[in-house]
Write an enzyme that holds these catalytic residues in place. Structure first.
Site, PDB file in Angstrom:
ATOM      1  N   GLY A   1     -71.470  54.883 -11.453  1.00  0.00           N
ATOM      2  CA  GLY A   1     -71.959  53.379 -11.393  1.00  0.00           C
ATOM      3  C   GLY A   1     -71.533  52.944 -10.016  1.00  0.00           C
ATOM      4  O   GLY A   1     -71.457  53.455  -8.965  1.00  0.00           O
ATOM      5  N   SER A   2     -71.190  51.603 -10.049  1.00  0.00           N
ATOM      6  CA  SER A   2     -71.180  50.689  -8.906  1.00  0.00           C
ATOM      7  C   SER A   2     -69.517  50.976  -8.208  1.00  0.00           C
ATOM      8  O   SER A   2     -68.822  51.007  -9.161  1.00  0.00           O
ATOM      9  CB  SER A   2     -71.225  49.227  -9.245  1.00  0.00           C
ATOM     10  OG  SER A   2     -70.472  48.554  -9.847  1.00  0.00           O
ATOM     11  N   GLN A   3     -69.354  50.923  -7.056  1.00  0.00           N
ATOM     12  CA  GLN A   3     -68.021  50.782  -6.276  1.00  0.00           C
ATOM     13  C   GLN A   3     -67.217  49.593  -6.843  1.00  0.00           C
ATOM     14  O   GLN A   3     -66.148  49.847  -7.180  1.00  0.00           O
ATOM     15  CB  GLN A   3     -68.138  50.493  -4.828  1.00  0.00           C
ATOM     16  CG  GLN A   3     -66.827  50.729  -4.023  1.00  0.00           C
ATOM     17  CD  GLN A   3     -66.951  50.357  -2.715  1.00  0.00           C
ATOM     18  OE1 GLN A   3     -67.963  49.970  -2.159  1.00  0.00           O
ATOM     19  NE2 GLN A   3     -65.654  50.218  -1.993  1.00  0.00           N
ATOM     20  N   PRO A   4     -67.743  48.495  -7.143  1.00  0.00           N
ATOM     21  CA  PRO A   4     -66.833  47.465  -7.726  1.00  0.00           C
ATOM     22  C   PRO A   4     -66.156  47.675  -9.119  1.00  0.00           C
ATOM     23  O   PRO A   4     -65.008  47.548  -9.284  1.00  0.00           O
ATOM     24  CB  PRO A   4     -67.594  46.057  -7.773  1.00  0.00           C
ATOM     25  CG  PRO A   4     -68.623  46.354  -6.546  1.00  0.00           C
ATOM     26  CD  PRO A   4     -68.855  47.752  -6.630  1.00  0.00           C
ATOM     27  N   THR A   5     -67.134  48.132  -9.897  1.00  0.00           N
ATOM     28  CA  THR A   5     -66.534  48.806 -11.024  1.00  0.00           C
ATOM     29  C   THR A   5     -65.665  49.861 -11.020  1.00  0.00           C
ATOM     30  O   THR A   5     -64.622  50.163 -11.818  1.00  0.00           O
ATOM     31  CB  THR A   5     -67.774  49.284 -12.123  1.00  0.00           C
ATOM     32  OG1 THR A   5     -68.811  48.127 -12.135  1.00  0.00           O
ATOM     33  CG2 THR A   5     -67.283  49.603 -13.537  1.00  0.00           C
TER      34      THR A   5
ATOM     35  N   GLU B   1     -68.734  58.981  -9.550  1.00  0.00           N
ATOM     36  CA  GLU B   1     -69.997  59.027  -8.824  1.00  0.00           C
ATOM     37  C   GLU B   1     -70.563  57.631  -8.550  1.00  0.00           C
ATOM     38  O   GLU B   1     -70.956  56.973  -9.539  1.00  0.00           O
ATOM     39  CB  GLU B   1     -70.868  60.212  -9.672  1.00  0.00           C
ATOM     40  CG  GLU B   1     -71.888  60.649  -8.656  1.00  0.00           C
ATOM     41  CD  GLU B   1     -73.122  59.712  -8.510  1.00  0.00           C
ATOM     42  OE1 GLU B   1     -73.237  59.228  -7.651  1.00  0.00           O
ATOM     43  OE2 GLU B   1     -73.913  59.762  -9.491  1.00  0.00           O
TER      44      GLU B   1
ATOM     45  N   CYS C   1     -79.317  57.164  -7.572  1.00  0.00           N
ATOM     46  CA  CYS C   1     -78.163  57.007  -6.702  1.00  0.00           C
ATOM     47  C   CYS C   1     -78.524  57.555  -5.534  1.00  0.00           C
ATOM     48  O   CYS C   1     -78.058  57.441  -4.077  1.00  0.00           O
ATOM     49  CB  CYS C   1     -76.922  57.471  -7.091  1.00  0.00           C
ATOM     50  SG  CYS C   1     -76.741  59.202  -7.626  1.00  0.00           S
TER      51      CYS C   1
END
Length: 437
Positions: free
Chosen positions: A181-185, A203, A237
């Site tokens: 998923g996303s970097q902030p998560t 990832e 991605c």
């Protein structure tokens, strides 16, 4: 199961049983913008039940031989193959992608993964060393850190990140977390899991460059780069979002690339001639469109796609989350469109002069997941691939995977790797045993 109004009502799967939930969330069909099913809005109670079911199942499943577990995985692969069309339709309906893509890539790839790891677990060896002068023998064993398929081995809990996600990753009995998923998560997962020292495999995003040198075979490069930019609506991605083209062929490449992009058909997911379906959600469509607006405000040119060409859809799909593949030029490296992950059918095309220059520019982002290099010069291909800060580098191709080898990114694109050896090491705990004789 069917619920009120004929909507599909999904249930959690815990301890080998489908269980209802006290609260539900609407799930939208991306191709129409209409609610098509409801999913459980789970929380801590459901997570606790799933973890307890997994703990109860762990001793029996982990004590099974590799041969027995391999047979279970092969059986799962068989069942997936038998239900390929049903699963492809469901995946398309849920995510917005074309049925063709789900039918030819997603479900077959899932089958391949199960078969690969069903075979892989039969061929691992342990380490062994001797210390003759001390009369000692040392060897390693690996114990599963997670589990697999009788009741409680696989549990599925639906819900939102703040409710079910946070309860899961912070649970003291969950030993490791594999997240895509996303970097902030990922940052939030890291914070919540840190007090328990959990193993993490993350990832995350990418801002993947394609570097096209003047000796590239454009007949192969252009259609492949269109696909690497816009496959699955750019919601992969590994998709290309920055295209660097050597100045001597820049004009020719751009002309042919835009022409090929305009041939990339956006249509309803059931249309077998469609190359692209709908984006995952209304919110995400608006986010992707906002980058086009920012690019215009910065003085960039939109050569095709959003706001330039007309999107034709049937009346029933006018409320769907569709967007044409979009090509941006005259954009600076410092632009948000060149720095941030858009995760949509948008790519930027810019010229470059030298090999050294393009390597520096390609690396000048916080991400480092994947890259593609197009050149007929074998020496150049190896030089550039070695210097690129990317976990994966494809040369004169895209999205060819070898599951034996590591998969994952550098920098803010993640932590850890996946693949036969890497997955084996991540999902097991190694123990060293010393025997004095």
């Amino acid at each position: 199961m069917a619920g009120r109004g004929g909507l599909l009502m999904l249930e959690n799967f815990i301890g080998g049983k489908f269980l209802p939930c006290s609260s539900y969330l609407d799930s939208y069909d991306p191709s129409t913008g209409e609610v098509y099913c409801r999913v459980p809005n789970s929380g801590k109670e459901e997570v606790d039940a799933a973890v307890e079911a997994a703990r109860a199942a762990f001793p029996g499943w982990s004590s099974r031989s590799p041969q027995e577990r391999s047979q279970v995985l092969q059986r799962l692969a068989d069942l997936l193959e038998q239900s390929l069309e049903e699963l492809a339709q469901a995946e398309s309906k849920d995510q917005g992608k074309t049925v063709t893509l789900a039918r030819t890539m997603d479900i077959p790839r899932a089958v391949q993964n199960f078969r690969f790891f069903a075979s892989s677990i039969l061929h691992h060896t342990s380490e062994c060393t001797q210390m003759d002068h001390l009369g000692c023998l040392h060897y390693t064993v690996r114990a599963p850190a997670g589990i697999g398929v009788p009741p409680g081995v696989v549990n599925i809990v639906f819900g939102t990140g703040p409710r079910v996600g946070e309860a899961l990753v912070s649970h003291p009995e969950v030993p490791l977390i594999s997240f895509t998923g996303s970097q902030p998560t990922a940052e939030r997962i890291t914070q919540l899991s840190a007090p328990h020292c959990k193993k993490l495999s993350l990832e995350l995003g990418g801002k993947n460059p394609a570097i096209i040198f003047e000796d590239a075979n454009l007949a192969e490069c252009i259609p492949t780069t269109v696909r690497s930019s816009f496959a699955n609506q750019g919601e992969i991605c590994l998709c290309t979002s920055r295209i660097f083209v050597q100045k001597s062929i820049y004009s020719e490449f751009l002309k042919r690339f835009v022409e090929a992009t305009r041939m990339w058909k956006v249509g309803i997911p059931s249309d077998p001639s469609a190359d692209m379906g709908a984006l995952i959600s209304k919110a995400h469509l608006e986010k992707v469109r906002s980058y086009i607006k920012k690019a215009r405000m910065e003085g960039a040119q939109i050569l095709c796609g959003e706001g330039v060409d007309k999107l034709n859809l049937p009346p029933r799909n006018q409320g769907g989350y569709f967007m044409l593949p979009t090509v941006i030029t005259d954009v600076k490296d410092e632009s948000c469109c060149m720095k941030e992950e858009i995760f949509g059918p948008v790519t930027c095309v810019v010229p470059f002069d030298s090999e050294e220059e393009v390597i520096q520019r390609a690396n000048n982002v916080k991400y480092g997941l994947a890259a593609t290099v197009w050149s007929g010069n074998v020496g150049r291909v190896h030089r550039v691939a070695k210097k690129l800060q990317s976990g994966l580098v494809w040369t004169n191709c895209w999205l060819i995977r070898e599951l034996n080898l590591p998969f994952g990114g550098m920098k803010s694109s993640g932590v850890g790797r996946e693949g036969a050896k890497d997955s084996y090491e991540f999902f097991t705990e190694v123990k060293t045993i010393t025997v004095k004789h």
